[in-house]
Design a protein around this motif. Structure first.
Motif: not given
Length: 169
Positions: A110-114
């Motif tokens: 999720e952090i990578l996506n964000l």
């Protein structure tokens, strides 16, 4: 010398040596028999006491062994219960660890996506700012051109008016 020795001496003087010897042997044999009987009775009594003592000790030892076996069994049951609880807790902790690892992996994704989204938004914002800047520059340039045209038209008109005014004068 004790009292019995004194009695033997007194009797010896009364009975004579042979009587004394007979009396002494009779007394000795009867005392010996009494002592033997007494000792035999003591031996029998001691054997009884020994048997009773051995039975009591055997019973005490059996009771102690039984008590220790019960205590050991209770300790073993307690340890088995404790081991079972520890194993259950380990299973629970392993499950929780797996859940946390999965959650961590999910959060990392999720952090990578964000971060990707943020990068994309920054790029879009930068593009929009550049477009806006270009549009603004184009609009300003257009406005300048229009104003210049207007100024030129006004100057031209002013020039014409001056010429006409000169003609009229």
């Amino acid at each position: 010398m004790n009292i019995s020795d004194n009695k033997v001496i007194v009797l010896g003087s009364i009975l004579g040596i042979s009587g004394l010897l007979t009396l002494y042997l009779t007394f000795k044999n009867s005392s010996k028999n009494k002592i033997i009987q007494s000792l035999e009775q003591e031996v029998i009594e001691l054997k009884k006491q020994k048997d009773i003592f051995q039975k009591e000790k055997k019973q005490e030892i059996e009771n102690l062994i039984h008590q220790q076996n019960v205590e050991l069994e209770n300790v073993l049951k307690s340890k088995a219960t404790e081991q079972t609880m520890i194993q259950q807790e380990m299973i629970r902790l392993r499950k929780r660890e797996t859940e946390l690892e999965n959650e961590n992996t999910s959060q990392k994704e999720e952090i990578l996506n964000l971060e990707n989204n943020l990068t994309n938004l920054k790029n879009q914002f930068s593009e929009m700012m550049n477009k806006l800047k270009n549009v603004q520059q184009d609009s300003l340039q257009k406005l300048r051109n229009e104003k210049e045209k207007e100024i030129n038209n006004l100057l031209e008109e002013n020039k014409k008016l001056k010429e006409e005014l000169q003609k009229l004068q």
